[in-house]
Scaffold this active site. Structure first.
Site, PDB file in Angstrom:
ATOM      1  N   GLU A  72       0.713  -1.321  -0.351  1.00  0.00           N
ATOM      2  CA  GLU A  72       0.227  -0.010   0.468  1.00  0.00           C
ATOM      3  C   GLU A  72       0.763   0.843  -0.181  1.00  0.00           C
ATOM      4  O   GLU A  72       0.795   1.853  -0.482  1.00  0.00           O
ATOM      5  CB  GLU A  72      -0.720   0.084   1.149  1.00  0.00           C
ATOM      6  CG  GLU A  72      -1.639   1.248   1.535  1.00  0.00           C
ATOM      7  CD  GLU A  72      -2.122   1.806   2.700  1.00  0.00           C
ATOM      8  OE1 GLU A  72      -2.806   2.150   3.375  1.00  0.00           O
ATOM      9  OE2 GLU A  72      -2.457   0.828   3.437  1.00  0.00           O
TER      10      GLU A  72
ATOM     11  N   ASP B 209       1.132   3.883  -3.126  1.00  0.00           N
ATOM     12  CA  ASP B 209       0.620   5.254  -3.337  1.00  0.00           C
ATOM     13  C   ASP B 209       1.596   6.183  -4.016  1.00  0.00           C
ATOM     14  O   ASP B 209       0.772   7.205  -3.849  1.00  0.00           O
ATOM     15  CB  ASP B 209       0.390   5.407  -1.334  1.00  0.00           C
ATOM     16  CG  ASP B 209       0.536   7.194  -0.979  1.00  0.00           C
ATOM     17  OD1 ASP B 209      -1.154   7.857  -1.271  1.00  0.00           O
ATOM     18  OD2 ASP B 209       1.374   7.555  -0.722  1.00  0.00           O
TER      19      ASP B 209
ATOM     20  N   ASP C  95      -7.204   1.669   0.113  1.00  0.00           N
ATOM     21  CA  ASP C  95      -5.902   0.985   0.583  1.00  0.00           C
ATOM     22  C   ASP C  95      -5.756  -0.139   0.134  1.00  0.00           C
ATOM     23  O   ASP C  95      -5.086  -0.897  -0.257  1.00  0.00           O
ATOM     24  CB  ASP C  95      -6.015   0.177   2.495  1.00  0.00           C
ATOM     25  CG  ASP C  95      -6.313   1.772   3.280  1.00  0.00           C
ATOM     26  OD1 ASP C  95      -5.356   2.484   2.265  1.00  0.00           O
ATOM     27  OD2 ASP C  95      -6.219   1.153   4.418  1.00  0.00           O
TER      28      ASP C  95
ATOM     29  N   GLU D 230      -4.632   0.815  -3.221  1.00  0.00           N
ATOM     30  CA  GLU D 230      -3.372   1.061  -3.507  1.00  0.00           C
ATOM     31  C   GLU D 230      -2.612   0.629  -3.789  1.00  0.00           C
ATOM     32  O   GLU D 230      -1.007  -0.191  -4.050  1.00  0.00           O
ATOM     33  CB  GLU D 230      -2.630   2.160  -2.595  1.00  0.00           C
ATOM     34  CG  GLU D 230      -3.891   3.020  -2.780  1.00  0.00           C
ATOM     35  CD  GLU D 230      -2.809   4.783  -1.097  1.00  0.00           C
ATOM     36  OE1 GLU D 230      -3.909   5.353  -1.719  1.00  0.00           O
ATOM     37  OE2 GLU D 230      -3.165   3.845  -0.557  1.00  0.00           O
TER      38      GLU D 230
END
Length: 251
Positions: free
Chosen positions: A43, A47, A116, A119
């Site tokens: 994640e 991101d 989440d 990502e």
């Protein structure tokens, strides 16, 4: 748990089985299964890839747009709300490994968990392939949002947007009336946004913050749509006191 082959088909990428399972492993499941690795590192990676890819596209496609507007647009499309919407459209929730507690509280539909996981899947795409493949995935997922002027207009910080709009029209002070219900493990909040003592928007969510954001978004849409009807600084839409509509499911 649905077949991950279908998930990869929807994403349009290859991710090796081990990395894919890791990307779909929520911390609640990991905790209940002996503390196995979670998707949080992927994640974190995803991101960064998401942010860079969107920033690069915005910079190249909007050569005259000032930095502040670029930042607002980026915020709009990389937000939890936007990513969760993409996750729902792909049916990601059916593939996430969740602990029993999250299953009981419909964790597969929670915006934070869906965002989440999206990502993490971007990060997993990079790990299993390369940066260009991950960037292309981001643009397939986010590209339509970059062209949606309405979604980008107020960004996703609806509380700031409605505050600016209300101040510009001198409508009065803003107040959020929030009420919670349900057990602690499945609490639901409902927020009503009042401006100058008049109810303009309503929203709900699993947290006070989420409910307030939904109420602010509801009010912003109503006031923006009624802008042509507003004739003076103290004026309000004719239907301002009517019961506000419920927010769209899953928003």
């Amino acid at each position: 748990m649905s077949s991950t082959e279908e998930l990869l088909k929807r994403l349009g990428v290859f991710i090796d089985a081990g990395t894919l399972r890791l990307a779909l492993t929520h911390r609640s499941y990991a905790y209940e299964n002996g503390g196995i690795p979670t998707n949080e590192r992927l994640e974190f990676l995803g991101d960064s890839i998401l942010g860079f890819s969107v920033t690069d596209a915005l910079y190249r496609d909007n050569p005259t747009l000032p930095e502040g507007d670029l930042a607002k647009r980026r915020s709009a499309v990389v937000s939890t709300r936007a990513l969760a919407g993409i996750g729902r459209s792909l049916g990601i929730g059916d593939y996430i490994y969740l602990g029993q507690g999250e299953k009981l509280t419909e964790g597969k539909n929670k915006a934070s968990i869906l965002a989440d996981t999206m990502e993490a899947l971007i990060g997993a795409t990079y790990v299993s392939n390369d940066i260009e493949t991950a960037r292309q995935l981001v643009m397939r997922l986010i590209g339509p949002l970059l062209k949606d002027a309405a979604a980008l207009g107020a960004g996703t910080d609806w509380k700031t947007s409605i505050q600016e709009l209300a101040a510009g029209r001198q409508l009065g002070s803003i107040y959020y009336a929030v009420e919670g219900s349900g057990p602690d493990h499945a609490r639901t909040f409902v927020a009503v946004l009042q401006i100058g003592g008049t109810a303009y928007g309503k929203g709900s969510g699993h947290s006070k913050k989420e409910a307030e954001q939904e109420a602010a978004a509801d009010a912003w849409r109503k006031l923006s749509g009624a802008e042509a009807k507003v004739s003076g600084a103290e004026s309000a839409p004719e239907n301002a006191t009517a019961a506000p509509s419920e927010p769209a499911a899953g928003s």
